[in-house]
Design a protein around this motif. Structure first.
Motif, short mmCIF file in Angstrom:
data_model
loop_
_atom_site.label_atom_id
_atom_site.label_comp_id
_atom_site.label_asym_id
_atom_site.label_seq_id
_atom_site.Cartn_x
_atom_site.Cartn_y
_atom_site.Cartn_z
N LEU A 60 -5.00 -2.31 6.74
CA LEU A 60 -3.91 -1.46 5.82
C LEU A 60 -2.63 -1.58 6.48
CD1 LEU A 60 -3.47 -0.01 3.11
CD2 LEU A 60 -3.79 2.14 4.34
N ARG A 61 -1.49 -2.34 6.17
CA ARG A 61 -0.20 -2.18 6.77
C ARG A 61 0.68 -1.39 6.10
NH1 ARG A 61 2.01 -8.36 7.90
NH2 ARG A 61 0.55 -8.39 6.05
N GLY A 62 1.35 -0.43 6.78
CA GLY A 62 2.24 0.21 6.35
C GLY A 62 3.64 0.35 6.87
N ARG A 63 4.61 0.84 5.97
CA ARG A 63 6.14 0.49 6.34
C ARG A 63 6.67 1.60 5.80
NH1 ARG A 63 9.94 -3.57 7.73
NH2 ARG A 63 12.19 -2.98 6.49
N VAL A 64 7.47 2.63 6.48
CA VAL A 64 8.24 3.63 6.10
C VAL A 64 9.65 3.43 6.30
CG1 VAL A 64 8.56 6.20 6.05
CG2 VAL A 64 6.24 5.14 6.21
N GLU A 115 -11.59 3.65 3.42
CA GLU A 115 -10.28 3.23 3.06
C GLU A 115 -9.32 4.46 3.11
OE1 GLU A 115 -8.01 0.80 -0.51
OE2 GLU A 115 -10.05 1.16 -0.70
N GLU A 116 -9.78 5.51 2.47
CA GLU A 116 -8.89 6.76 2.51
C GLU A 116 -8.98 7.40 3.66
OE1 GLU A 116 -9.63 11.22 0.85
OE2 GLU A 116 -9.97 9.56 -0.77
N ASP A 117 -9.72 7.25 4.57
CA ASP A 117 -9.33 7.55 5.97
C ASP A 117 -8.43 6.72 6.89
OD1 ASP A 117 -10.15 9.39 8.37
OD2 ASP A 117 -10.63 7.18 9.25
N ALA A 118 -8.44 5.65 6.60
CA ALA A 118 -7.38 4.55 6.91
C ALA A 118 -6.17 4.78 6.75
CB ALA A 118 -7.87 3.12 6.79
N ALA A 136 18.11 16.55 5.61
CA ALA A 136 17.13 16.21 4.71
C ALA A 136 16.76 14.92 5.13
CB ALA A 136 17.76 16.14 3.54
N LEU A 137 15.41 14.44 5.06
CA LEU A 137 14.73 13.48 5.26
C LEU A 137 14.13 12.68 3.93
CD1 LEU A 137 13.81 11.48 7.66
CD2 LEU A 137 11.64 12.63 7.70
N SER A 138 14.69 11.65 3.82
CA SER A 138 14.26 10.85 2.72
C SER A 138 13.32 9.74 3.23
CB SER A 138 15.24 10.31 1.78
OG SER A 138 15.97 9.55 2.45
N TYR A 139 12.51 9.20 2.57
CA TYR A 139 11.57 8.14 3.03
C TYR A 139 11.07 7.36 1.78
CZ TYR A 139 8.04 11.35 1.16
OH TYR A 139 7.22 12.43 0.46
N GLN A 140 10.75 6.09 2.08
CA GLN A 140 10.20 5.07 1.16
C GLN A 140 9.05 4.43 1.55
OE1 GLN A 140 11.11 4.57 -2.13
NE2 GLN A 140 9.44 3.19 -2.36
N ILE A 141 7.85 4.68 1.22
CA ILE A 141 6.50 3.98 1.99
C ILE A 141 6.11 2.84 0.92
CG2 ILE A 141 4.10 4.61 2.22
CD1 ILE A 141 4.74 7.56 2.23
N SER A 142 5.67 2.02 1.77
CA SER A 142 5.18 0.59 1.06
C SER A 142 3.96 0.40 2.07
CB SER A 142 5.92 -0.45 1.07
OG SER A 142 6.39 -0.84 2.45
N THR A 143 2.59 0.01 1.21
CA THR A 143 1.40 -0.51 1.90
C THR A 143 1.07 -1.61 1.26
OG1 THR A 143 0.03 0.87 0.43
CG2 THR A 143 0.72 1.89 2.51
N GLU A 144 0.22 -2.28 2.24
CA GLU A 144 -0.34 -3.69 1.84
C GLU A 144 -1.70 -3.76 2.24
OE1 GLU A 144 0.46 -8.42 1.93
OE2 GLU A 144 1.75 -7.08 3.38
N ARG A 145 -2.60 -3.83 1.44
CA ARG A 145 -4.26 -4.03 2.06
C ARG A 145 -4.57 -5.54 2.15
NH1 ARG A 145 -9.24 -1.99 -1.49
NH2 ARG A 145 -9.47 -4.05 -2.41
N ILE A 146 -5.09 -5.89 3.37
CA ILE A 146 -5.39 -7.35 3.60
C ILE A 146 -6.58 -7.30 3.99
CG2 ILE A 146 -4.61 -9.23 5.07
CD1 ILE A 146 -1.81 -7.67 5.65
N THR A 205 -3.55 0.15 10.34
CA THR A 205 -4.83 0.62 10.48
C THR A 205 -6.18 -0.27 9.81
OG1 THR A 205 -5.14 2.06 8.64
CG2 THR A 205 -4.40 2.97 10.54
N SER A 206 -7.23 -0.21 10.47
CA SER A 206 -8.28 -1.16 9.82
C SER A 206 -9.59 -0.17 9.23
CB SER A 206 -8.68 -2.09 10.75
OG SER A 206 -7.84 -3.02 10.95
N TRP A 207 -10.33 -0.91 8.39
CA TRP A 207 -11.64 -0.29 8.16
C TRP A 207 -12.84 -1.12 7.79
CZ3 TRP A 207 -7.92 -0.56 4.57
CH2 TRP A 207 -8.24 -0.92 3.26
N SER A 208 -14.05 -0.81 7.93
CA SER A 208 -15.13 -2.03 7.50
C SER A 208 -15.35 -1.76 6.17
CB SER A 208 -16.10 -1.52 8.49
OG SER A 208 -17.28 -2.36 8.15
#
Length: 161
Positions: free
Chosen positions: A94-98, A134-137, A69-79, A119-122
């Protein structure tokens, strides 16, 4: 390089590789073959979670006889990183951490780790195009993080019970 030298090089390279103990990870009997269809990932509770789980199941297969079983916790930050002379943000990261943990059927932790990337976006253009970017990023970020998790699992597959 002459034909003769090339032929000798190929023969010697083949002989050197034949003594190698390299085994493809997903080959029958390979260390990661046991992961295929054997990892049940926690159900997603957000769009990011859905994208992460989708990619994990794409790479590991949907669980048919789950052993882990794989459990995870996602956190993201938009800068905001790009600013125009008018003080408007033109580019975002968009910085992400799992943080993830793989457990056996008994609930004992087998391995764990942290995957992180960005990832980044314009942000230039219309509101709709900015939201789509933003959704694609976020989608790309979850795929990157899922691939990091799978890479770690494949690398340690030979040590899993």
């Amino acid at each position: 390089m002459s034909w003769y030298k090339r032929r000798n090089f190929m023969v010697m390279a083949g002989a050197a590789l034949s003594g190698c103990t390299f085994t493809p990870a997903y080959a029958p009997g390979g260390p990661a073959a046991a992961l295929q269809g054997a990892v049940r990932v926690d159900s997603p509770d957000s769009k990011n979670g859905f994208d992460l789980v989708e990619r994990l199941e794409e790479r590991l297969g949907r669980p048919q006889t789950p052993r882990y079983a794989l459990s995870y916790q996602i956190s993201t930050e938009r800068i905001g990183v790009g600013v125009t002379p008018e003080n408007a943000i033109s580019r975002y990261h968009l910085r992400g951490r799992v943080e993830w943990q793989l457990k056996d059927q008994g609930g004992a932790s087998v391995t764990e780790g942290v995957a992180q990337s960005f990832t980044s976006w314009s942000a230039t253009g219309s509101t709709v195009s900015g939201l789509a970017a933003e959704e694609d990023a976020a989608y790309r970020l979850m795929r990157i993080l899922a691939d990091q998790i799978v890479t770690r699992l494949v690398a340690t597959a030979g040590t899993l019970p």
